[in-house]
Motif scaffolding. Structure first.
Motif, mmCIF file in Angstrom:
data_model
loop_
_atom_site.group_PDB
_atom_site.id
_atom_site.type_symbol
_atom_site.label_atom_id
_atom_site.label_comp_id
_atom_site.label_asym_id
_atom_site.label_seq_id
_atom_site.Cartn_x
_atom_site.Cartn_y
_atom_site.Cartn_z
ATOM 1 N N TRP A 22 56.241 -61.700 15.155
ATOM 2 C CA TRP A 22 55.032 -62.457 14.751
ATOM 3 C C TRP A 22 54.055 -61.395 14.181
ATOM 4 C CZ3 TRP A 22 50.495 -61.697 18.284
ATOM 5 C CH2 TRP A 22 49.319 -62.221 17.833
ATOM 6 N N GLY A 23 54.151 -59.908 14.782
ATOM 7 C CA GLY A 23 53.505 -59.128 14.180
ATOM 8 C C GLY A 23 53.840 -58.859 12.579
ATOM 9 N N SER A 24 55.158 -58.616 12.496
ATOM 10 C CA SER A 24 55.776 -58.377 11.096
ATOM 11 C C SER A 24 55.591 -59.476 10.110
ATOM 12 C CB SER A 24 57.272 -58.246 11.192
ATOM 13 O OG SER A 24 57.590 -57.287 11.966
ATOM 14 N N ALA A 25 55.243 -60.769 10.526
ATOM 15 C CA ALA A 25 55.215 -61.928 9.687
ATOM 16 C C ALA A 25 53.561 -61.968 9.271
ATOM 17 C CB ALA A 25 55.787 -63.121 10.277
ATOM 18 N N SER A 26 52.905 -61.645 10.425
ATOM 19 C CA SER A 26 51.451 -62.017 10.263
ATOM 20 C C SER A 26 50.442 -60.951 9.815
ATOM 21 C CB SER A 26 50.936 -62.866 11.324
ATOM 22 O OG SER A 26 50.947 -61.854 12.678
ATOM 23 N N THR A 27 50.935 -59.774 10.129
ATOM 24 C CA THR A 27 50.115 -58.546 10.179
ATOM 25 C C THR A 27 50.614 -57.341 9.013
ATOM 26 O OG1 THR A 27 49.555 -58.743 12.440
ATOM 27 C CG2 THR A 27 48.846 -56.850 11.361
ATOM 28 N N PRO A 28 49.889 -57.374 7.914
ATOM 29 C CA PRO A 28 50.330 -56.662 6.839
ATOM 30 C C PRO A 28 50.375 -55.003 7.597
ATOM 31 C CG PRO A 28 48.646 -57.806 6.024
ATOM 32 C CD PRO A 28 48.735 -58.145 7.421
ATOM 33 N N GLY A 29 51.500 -54.242 7.188
ATOM 34 C CA GLY A 29 51.776 -52.781 7.721
ATOM 35 C C GLY A 29 51.955 -52.669 9.044
ATOM 36 N N PHE A 30 52.480 -53.999 9.830
ATOM 37 C CA PHE A 30 52.970 -53.744 11.332
ATOM 38 C C PHE A 30 54.177 -53.093 11.499
ATOM 39 C CE2 PHE A 30 55.453 -55.613 14.881
ATOM 40 C CZ PHE A 30 54.382 -55.253 16.092
ATOM 41 N N ALA A 31 55.087 -53.348 10.481
ATOM 42 C CA ALA A 31 56.600 -52.915 10.479
ATOM 43 C C ALA A 31 56.722 -51.555 9.894
ATOM 44 C CB ALA A 31 57.502 -54.046 9.953
#
Length: 349
Positions: A22-31
Motif C-alpha cells: 500500500w505504501g509503495s503504491a500510494s505514497t511517492p518515495g516510500f520504496a
C-alpha cells in the motif's frame, strides 16, 4: 498447513506485505532506499525496548519504566559530556547506570514481592524525575562526530543502518536464548505457572532478577543511540515510548499473562508498526492521530487472543461428562454400630 497459515505470526507477515504494498503504491518515495533506511532507523530504540520487554512479559511480568531509563541515561550522558569526560568513559558508566536502575526494579519486585505493574509505574515517574534533577529541562549537544555514524549512518553504502544491524544482533541473541536454551524454556514455564516452575527446580527469582538487569542495560544502549542520533541529550528523550514497545510485544502475539509468544512475532509486529508509521508520516498525518492508532493497536493486540480463545472453545467444546448411575443412598447400619460401640447397657457400664 492450514494451522500454519492462520497462525498469528503468519497473519502479521501478510499485514506487513499489505502495508508495504500500500505504501509503495500510494505514497511517492516510500520504496526508495533512503526512506527504507529512515523507516528502520526510526524504530531502532523501540525495537531494543521490545526485545528487552519480551522475556519479561513471557514470565508474566511487566516493565513500564524502560523509556524513563532511556531518559535518565540520556541526561546522565549529557551531564558527563558537559563535565569534559571522554565519550569512551561515558559509555560504560551509562551502561552500569542502566543496570543499576534495572536492578532496583528487580529488587522491589523479586526481593520484596511487590507487583511489577505498580513498581514500574512508580519507577517510570521516579527515573524520569531523576533525569530532570540531573540535567534540568535543557539540552546538551555537540557530541563527537566520529561516534554519530554508529547511530545515524548506513552500513557500507547500503540501506541498512548500523543501528539496525545492532538490533538484528540483539534480536538473534534473544531468539537463541528464548527458543533454544533451558533458560528460554524456564521463561515459558514461569509464565505458565510460577509455583509449578518453583516446584520443578527452576530458580525463578534469579531469572527474573537477571531479566530486569538485562532490560536496564538494553535501555542504556538505546539511550546512547537515541542521544547520538539526534545529537541531543534531554531528560524527556523517549517520552511515551514504553507504550509503543509494549504494543509491539503484545501485537507480536506475546500473551500479557505470560507463557506464550515468539521473537519472530515481535519482529513482524515491529516491522508492521514501523511501516505503518512511515506511511502516515509521509502522508502528513499528525502525531495525535498516530498516537490514536498506536492505542488502537495496543487494544487490538490484547483483544485478539481473547477472542481467538473464545472462538476455539466454541468450535471445540469440552466433552460433557457421561451420566453415571445415580448415587445410592446409604442407610445407617445398626449391626455395625452395635458392634463398634456395644449395646446401650454396655455403654452405660
Amino acid at each position: 498447513m492450514r494451522e500454519k497459515l492462520f497462525r498469528w505470526e503468519s497473519i502479521l507477515v501478510l499485514l506487513c506485505v499489505a502495508v508495504f504494498a500500500w505504501g509503495s503504491a500510494s505514497t511517492p518515495g516510500f520504496a526508495e532506499a533512503d526512506n527504507v533506511s529512515f523507516l528502520l532507523l526510526d524504530y531502532t530504540e523501540v525495537a531494543l525496548l521490545a526485545l528487552a520487554l519480551l522475556p519479561i512479559i513471557l514470565t508474566g511480568q511487566i516493565d513500564l519504566s524502560v523509556a524513563s531509563i532511556i531518559g535518565f541515561c540520556s541526561a546522565l550522558t549529557g551531564v558527563l559530556w558537559n563535565a569534559g569526560m571522554p565519550f569512551e568513559t561515558i559509555v560504560p558508566i551509562v551502561l552500569v547506570a542502566g543496570a543499576v536502575l534495572g536492578s532496583l526494579n528487580a529488587a522491589l519486585i523479586v526481593r520484596f514481592g511487590l507487583p511489577a505493574l505498580a513498581v514500574t509505574i512508580g519507577t517510570l515517574g521516579l527515573y524520569r524525575g531523576l533525569a530532570y534533577v540531573v540535567l534540568g529541562d535543557g539540552a546538551v549537544t555537540g557530541f563527537p562526530e566520529n561516534y554519530r555514524p554508529i547511530a545515524a549512518d548506513n552500513l557500507g553504502g547500503t540501506f541498512l543502518p548500523y543501528a539496525t544491524l545492532l538490533v538484528l544482533i540483539v534480536g538473534v541473541l534473544v531468539a537463541v536464548v528464548v527458543h533454544h536454551t533451558p533458560v528460554g524454556r524456564s521463561l515459558y514455564a514461569i509464565g505458565l505457572g510460577e509455583q509449578t516452575a518453583r516446584f520443578s527446580g527452576i530458580r525463578v527469582d534469579r531469572i527474573k532478577f537477571t531479566l530486569y538487569i538485562v532490560s536496564g542495560v538494553l535501555c542504556a544502549i538505546a539511550s546512547l543511540i537515541y542521544t547520538l542520533r539526534y545529537n541531543s541529550a534531554r531528560a524527556d528523550n523517549a517520552y511515551g515510548m514504553e507504550l509503543i514497545a509494549v504494543a509491539a510485544v503484545l501485537l507480536g502475539g506475546v500473551s500479557i499473562f505470560g507463557g506464550r509468544g515468539t521473537v519472530f512475532g515481535v519482529a513482524s509486529a515491529l516491522l508492521l508498526m514501523a511501516g505503518l508509521r512511515n506511511v502516515l508520516f509521509l502522508n502528513d498525518v499528525t502525531n495525535e492521530i498516530q498516537n490514536v492508532i498506536n492505542g488502537l493497536l495496543l487494544i487490538v493486540s490484547v483483544l485478539v487472543p481473547v477472542v481467538a480463545n473464545l472462538i476455539r472453545r466454541r468450535r471445540n467444546p469440552a466433552p460433557a461428562a457421561e451420566p453415571g448411575p445415580p448415587p445410592q443412598e446409604t442407610l445407617p447400619d445398626p449391626v455395625g454400630a452395635t458392634a463398634a460401640h456395644g449395646t446401650p447397657e454396655e455403654d452405660q457400664r
